[in-house]
Design a protein around this motif. Structure first.
Motif, PDB file in Angstrom:
ATOM      1  N   MET A 126       0.830  -1.212   0.000  1.00  0.00           N
ATOM      2  CA  MET A 126       0.000   0.000   0.000  1.00  0.00           C
ATOM      3  C   MET A 126       0.855   1.249   0.000  1.00  0.00           C
ATOM      4  O   MET A 126       1.183   1.801   1.036  1.00  0.00           O
ATOM      5  N   HIS A 176       1.830   5.260  -1.280  1.00  0.00           N
ATOM      6  CA  HIS A 176       1.079   6.511  -1.377  1.00  0.00           C
ATOM      7  C   HIS A 176       0.263   6.578  -2.660  1.00  0.00           C
ATOM      8  O   HIS A 176      -0.832   7.118  -2.687  1.00  0.00           O
ATOM      9  N   ILE A 204      -2.940   4.416  -2.316  1.00  0.00           N
ATOM     10  CA  ILE A 204      -3.812   4.980  -1.283  1.00  0.00           C
ATOM     11  C   ILE A 204      -4.437   6.278  -1.754  1.00  0.00           C
ATOM     12  O   ILE A 204      -5.638   6.496  -1.597  1.00  0.00           O
ATOM     13  N   ARG A 209      -7.155   5.631  -4.231  1.00  0.00           N
ATOM     14  CA  ARG A 209      -8.379   5.136  -3.582  1.00  0.00           C
ATOM     15  C   ARG A 209      -9.081   6.257  -2.838  1.00  0.00           C
ATOM     16  O   ARG A 209     -10.303   6.336  -2.824  1.00  0.00           O
ATOM     17  N   ASN A 210      -8.297   7.126  -2.236  1.00  0.00           N
ATOM     18  CA  ASN A 210      -8.903   8.235  -1.514  1.00  0.00           C
ATOM     19  C   ASN A 210      -9.649   9.166  -2.459  1.00  0.00           C
ATOM     20  O   ASN A 210     -10.684   9.722  -2.100  1.00  0.00           O
ATOM     21  N   ARG A 246     -12.835   7.571  -3.231  1.00  0.00           N
ATOM     22  CA  ARG A 246     -13.690   7.495  -2.057  1.00  0.00           C
ATOM     23  C   ARG A 246     -14.724   8.603  -2.079  1.00  0.00           C
ATOM     24  O   ARG A 246     -15.870   8.411  -1.722  1.00  0.00           O
ATOM     25  N   GLU A 269      -8.187  10.449  10.826  1.00  0.00           N
ATOM     26  CA  GLU A 269      -7.332   9.545  10.078  1.00  0.00           C
ATOM     27  C   GLU A 269      -5.886  10.054  10.091  1.00  0.00           C
ATOM     28  O   GLU A 269      -4.935   9.266  10.242  1.00  0.00           O
ATOM     29  N   LEU A 271      -2.785   8.012  11.540  1.00  0.00           N
ATOM     30  CA  LEU A 271      -1.589   7.691  10.754  1.00  0.00           C
ATOM     31  C   LEU A 271      -0.328   8.207  11.431  1.00  0.00           C
ATOM     32  O   LEU A 271       0.703   7.529  11.477  1.00  0.00           O
ATOM     33  N   MET A 275       1.888  12.137   1.143  1.00  0.00           N
ATOM     34  CA  MET A 275       0.599  11.499   0.895  1.00  0.00           C
ATOM     35  C   MET A 275      -0.392  12.482   0.265  1.00  0.00           C
ATOM     36  O   MET A 275      -1.027  12.182  -0.739  1.00  0.00           O
TER      37      MET A 275
END
Ligand SMILES: Nc1ncnc2c1ncn2[C@@H]1O[C@H](COP(=O)(O)OP(=O)(O)OP(=O)(O)O)[C@@H](O)[C@H]1O
Ligand SMILES: [Mg+2]
Lengths: 405, 283
Positions: A1, A3, A6, A9-10, A13, A298, A302, A315
């Motif tokens: 996983m 950056h 992720i 996907r974010n 989202r 979140e 993290l 990120m």
């Protein structure tokens, strides 16, 4: 996983917001590129018009003509014009070569005299020259048409001359003697520019030579098949004729007005680019700010499990960067499509510019360099735009972001 | 001559300490002792506009390796604040907090992040899983953050943790498809994946019903016994308080009572590598 995954996907989202942000960016890019394509089209049209309208792609002079010529340009005529012509015509990609001799004098109808700036040209190959004017009446000066002249429309009016009239042309020869010849008016010309129409006249180069008592032209005007070949052919030609004591100027070195218009357009374009850059940066800042508020806990989590501040910045920057990359892909595709649609449907009608009587249909001229520019600008501003919120997110106090509800 | 030498040595030591603040090597050699956590005279004040909130008013206690400690107290008493200090995500206003002999206050961000990643695990009341990651990915993520290479061995370890928390058939599921209890199990596995010394759990059962809460508690106790990981749990729940071997009660930012350090338990375990004469916090 990592950056990259992720952040992708974010983005998915909250894909509605992502789409909204993307559409702002895409609109910006489309606006920027279509505008650029329109400018490029008009500049391209203007360029070709300038070149075919009398300037030519290349002009060849005796060396010193441009720097020291001026009033005494007759001292810098192309005495070796046959040799130069022979060299010129050997090059590939040449459409036409015309020789020209400028001459200034007075034209008189017996009652009034008017100053005139005349161009004596080679009547055998004249398309370049002919394109500089429209013929209102009569004809151009014909082959072997010694003792003929065509006048600018306003000049003709002042002299009360029409096709078939005779006028006396007076000038001083190269050696300073007064010379006069009667010429028959064969045509009335119009350039669309008042200053020219009041002063301009054309005759054959033979007539001009006779009036000035010289044997040579002052320049060659060279038309090429393709404007893009200019630098290569100019370079080649300069190399070959190094021994001939001549100077070669390309159209863009001579087209001052074109260059000014181009510079002006570029500065307008720069302003639009800046505006779009700001819009892109702000919409990214705004989106990322929302993202950060949404993911406050979140972020705290993290950081608690060991993500460094740098990791946090990376990120969010990656997320912003993805937005930029997608915007560039969709934006350029959309701009290309819009350009295509405009072009296929015949362009956008633009009403006549001041001083001209005809409007025209503007097309969009796509250009790779503009695409790269747009990509660089948008990606650049997404980087800047996401850096600010990313640094803010990284700087949040962990305990506070964990408490955030 | 000797005294001068000693003096020089002391000065050199002091320099060393100054150079590396986070590593405070005191005489009782905290870093290698069984004493994992030590709070001494800790005060924490928050500024809320013009009013100052005294969240902690002189808190001192120590926790040994392997303990299972509940921090109990009413809302606002300072439980989360204590956990945050131990968890190296906040600093005291005064007093010192040493975790594994290190003081978070003197760490740079990078060092603190690595320390949190490797030494500490966190379980939250709201689970705080990463919604875009699957169960497996959520558990694996701390390893990635810690730049630990994910090889066959680490993968096996992750799967065995998933099995421990009973989620073997949910590895590919995203958190939003899980029940609260399942989510908290993922959080427990995530907290343990980097083999931390300490797991902090801030009201881990508050969002769960009684039975699910009990399951999570049993899970944590099982892992505490098996892995020897130290657990510090803040809670309102009488169930947790009853089942914890040590209970520290806080009230208005002060320790109200403490059932005391749990030496007995330590001696019974076989995980601890520290010698039998090991220094405990009170030694
Ligand atoms: N960031 C902050 N700013 C201001 N005050 C704070 C902050 N964090 C905590 N406090 C205050 O510090 C005190 C202790 O808070 P803390 O969260 O530690 O209590 P708690 O025992 O965990 O309570 P709860 O059981 O409700 O979680 C409370 O009065 C709280 O309002
Ligand atoms: Mg709390």
């Amino acid at each position: 996983m990592d950056h990259i995954t992720i952040s992708l996907r974010n983005l998915l989202r909250n894909y509605k917001r992502t789409m909204l942000t993307l559409s702002v960016l895409v609109l910006g890019i489309v606006g920027m590129l279509v505008y650029a394509g329109y400018i490029d089209f008009s500049m391209w049209g203007y360029r070709e018009e300038t070149i075919s309208g009398g300037l030519g792609h290349l002009r060849v002079y005796h060396s010193g003509y441009n720097t020291r010529g001026g009033e005494s340009y007759l001292d810098y005529l192309m005495e070796n014009e046959k040799d130069v012509y022979r060299e010129l015509i050997r090059n590939k990609g040449i459409r036409e070569i015309t020789s020209e001799l400028e001459i200034n004098g007075l034209v008189s109808n017996g009652n009034t005299s008017e100053m005139t700036m005349s161009r004596g040209y080679d009547t055998d190959s004249v398309s370049v020259i002919r394109n500089s004017f429209t013929l209102k009446e009569g004809s151009f000066v014909t082959n072997g048409g010694t003792y003929q002249i065509a006048l600018g429309v306003l000049l003709a009016e002042k002299l009360d001359a029409r096709v078939g009239s005779y006028l006396t042309y007076m000038t001083t020869t190269r050696h300073g003697a007064l010379n006069a010849i009667d010429l028959e008016v064969v045509g009335i010309l119009e350039t669309g520019l008042k200053e020219y129409d009041e002063r301009l006249s054309v005759m054959s180069i033979e007539t001009a030579k006779l009036l000035l008592d010289v044997e040579a032209a002052d320049k060659f005007i060279v038309m090429l098949e393709n404007t893009d070949d200019v630098p290569a052919i100019a370079k080649e030609f300069k190399k070959k004729t190094a021994a001939l004591d001549i100077e070669v100027k390309t159209w863009d070195e001579l087209a001052q007005f074109y260059n000014q218009v181009k510079a002006m357009n570029e500065s307008y374009f720069l302003i639009t680019q800046m505006i779009i850059l700001v819009i892109v940066a702000f919409s990214i800042i705004n989106t990322m700010r929302m993202v950060i508020y949404e993911r406050m806990r979140e972020i705290g989590t993290l950081r608690a499990i060991g993500m460094t501040k740098t990791g946090m910045v990376t990120m969010f920057m990656t997320e912003g960067l993805w937005l930029g990359i997608f915007a560039v892909i969709f934006g350029i595709a959309a701009a290309h499509l819009v350009a295509w649609i405009i072009n296929v449907s015949g362009g956008i009608y633009i009403s006549p510019p001041p001083g001209q009587s005809n409007g025209y249909h503007a097309m969009i001229r796509p250009d790779m360099i503009r695409y790269f520019q747009a990509a660089a600008i948008v990606i650049g501003s997404t980087i800047v735009g996401s850096l600010v919120p990313a640094i803010r997110a990284a700087g949040l106090k962990i305990d506070e972001s964990l408490r955030y509800i | 001559m000797k005294t001068i030498n000693n003096f020089e040595e002391a000065a050199a030591n002091e320099l060393l300490v100054n150079e590396n603040h986070s590593e405070i090597n005191t005489t009782d050699n905290l870093a290698s002792s069984a004493c994992l956590i030590r709070l001494s005279g800790v005060h924490k004040r928050y500024q809320l506009g013009k009013t100052t909130v005294n969240a902690l008013n002189g808190v001192s206690f120590s926790i040994n390796r392997g303990e299972f400690t509940a921090i109990a107290g009413p809302s606002g008493s300072g439980k989360t604040t204590i956990l945050n200090l131990i968890g190296c995500i906040d600093d005291p206003t005064s007093g010192t907090v040493l975790v594994k002999g290190k003081n978070h206050q003197f760490m740079k961000d990078r060092e603190a992040s690595i320390f949190r990643n490797q030494t500490l695990g966190y379980i939250f009341q709201n689970f705080n899983l990463i919604p875009v990651l699957s169960v497996y990915e959520n558990i694996e993520y701390p390893l990635r953050i810690g730049k630990i290479k994910i090889d066959r061995h680490t993968k096996e370890k992750i799967y065995s943790l998933i099995e421990d928390v009973g989620l073997s058939s949910y590895t590919k599921q995203r958190p939003d498809k899980l029940s609260g209890g399942q989510r908290q199990r993922v959080a427990v596995a995530r907290a343990l994946v980097c083999d931390p010394d300490i797991v902090m759990a801030d009201e881990p059962t508050a969002n769960l019903d009684h039975n699910t809460g009990l399951e999570i508690l049993n899970l944590m106790q099982k892992l505490n016994r098996r892995l020897g990981t130290t657990f510090v749990i803040s809670t309102h729940s009488e169930m947790i308080i009853e089942k914890s071997r040590r209970v520290i009660r806080v009230l208005d930012g002060k320790i109200e009572s403490d059932t005391g350090e749990d030496y007995e338990y330590q001696n019974k375990t076989d995980y601890d590598t520290v010698d039998s004469e090991r220094a405990t916090c009170s030694a």
